[in-house]
Design an enzyme around this catalytic site. Structure first.
Site, PDB file in Angstrom:
ATOM      1  CD  GLN A 183      -2.719   1.171   2.497  1.00  0.00           C
ATOM      2  OE1 GLN A 183      -2.228   1.491   3.568  1.00  0.00           O
ATOM      3  NE2 GLN A 183      -3.983   0.799   2.355  1.00  0.00           N
TER       4      GLN A 183
ATOM      5  CB  CYS B  67      -4.445   8.123   5.352  1.00  0.00           C
ATOM      6  SG  CYS B  67      -3.529   8.691   6.800  1.00  0.00           S
TER       7      CYS B  67
ATOM      8  CE  LYS C  40      -8.401   2.307   5.088  1.00  0.00           C
ATOM      9  NZ  LYS C  40      -7.424   2.576   6.144  1.00  0.00           N
TER      10      LYS C  40
ATOM     11  CG  HIS D  16     -12.401   3.156   7.226  1.00  0.00           C
ATOM     12  ND1 HIS D  16     -11.260   2.839   7.904  1.00  0.00           N
ATOM     13  CD2 HIS D  16     -13.248   3.675   8.137  1.00  0.00           C
ATOM     14  CE1 HIS D  16     -11.401   3.163   9.170  1.00  0.00           C
ATOM     15  NE2 HIS D  16     -12.608   3.663   9.330  1.00  0.00           N
TER      16      HIS D  16
END
Length: 158
Positions: free
Chosen positions: A30, A59, A98, A126
């Site tokens: 990643q 993030c 992600k 997420h």
């Protein structure tokens, strides 16, 4: 998560942060990134040793805001698309992503479809927004994850 620019520029960072062996397979590597060419260079360095290259668009940390990567690229979807397309068109391993969800469900589904169309082969969702950092305080939005799963043809992880 590896920082693509630092990974390219610093041999010490590469040697300390990326170690693997055959028992690690299957392996996802990643990266965080905001420049397609820099990301591609970093991804090509790890491609022989992994099964997927993953881009972290999830993030939410302050360092990601300062560095203009992670969940803060949700405000710059053309950049996100260019990152995924660059890898998908130039790597021999698949690309995964992600993400976090947008406050509006339709924005999240559109975002996920854009990633799939750009070449993302697997999507991890997420189920919290960029501002919902505390997992004990904010629970995952399972309805948003389900909507993304139902809208895409690729595998979706929650």
């Amino acid at each position: 998560m590896l920082h693509s620019r630092i990974f390219n520029e610093t041999e010490k960072y590469r040697n300390e942060e990326f170690t693997t062996c055959k028992e690690d397979r299957p392996l996802f590597v990643q990266f965080c990134a905001n420049d397609p060419d820099i990301l591609l260079n970093a991804a090509q360095r790890v491609e022989p040793y992994c099964d997927y290259v993953d881009i972290n668009f999830g993030c939410p940390q302050r360092i990601a805001r300062r560095g203009n990567y992670g969940a803060f690229l949700m405000d710059k979807l053309p950049v996100v698309k260019s990152l995924v397309e660059k890898l998908a068109m130039n790597l021999h391993v698949p690309v995964s992503c992600k993400i976090r969800v947008f406050p509006k469900l339709e924005d999240t589904v559109s975002y996920a479809k854009m990633l799939e169309d750009a070449g993302c082969s697997l999507l991890a969702v997420h189920g919290r927004t960029r501002d919902e950092k505390d997992g004990k305080k904010f629970r995952a939005d399972w309805n948003a994850i389900k909507a993304v799963k139902n809208a895409l043809r690729i595998p979706v992880l929650a």
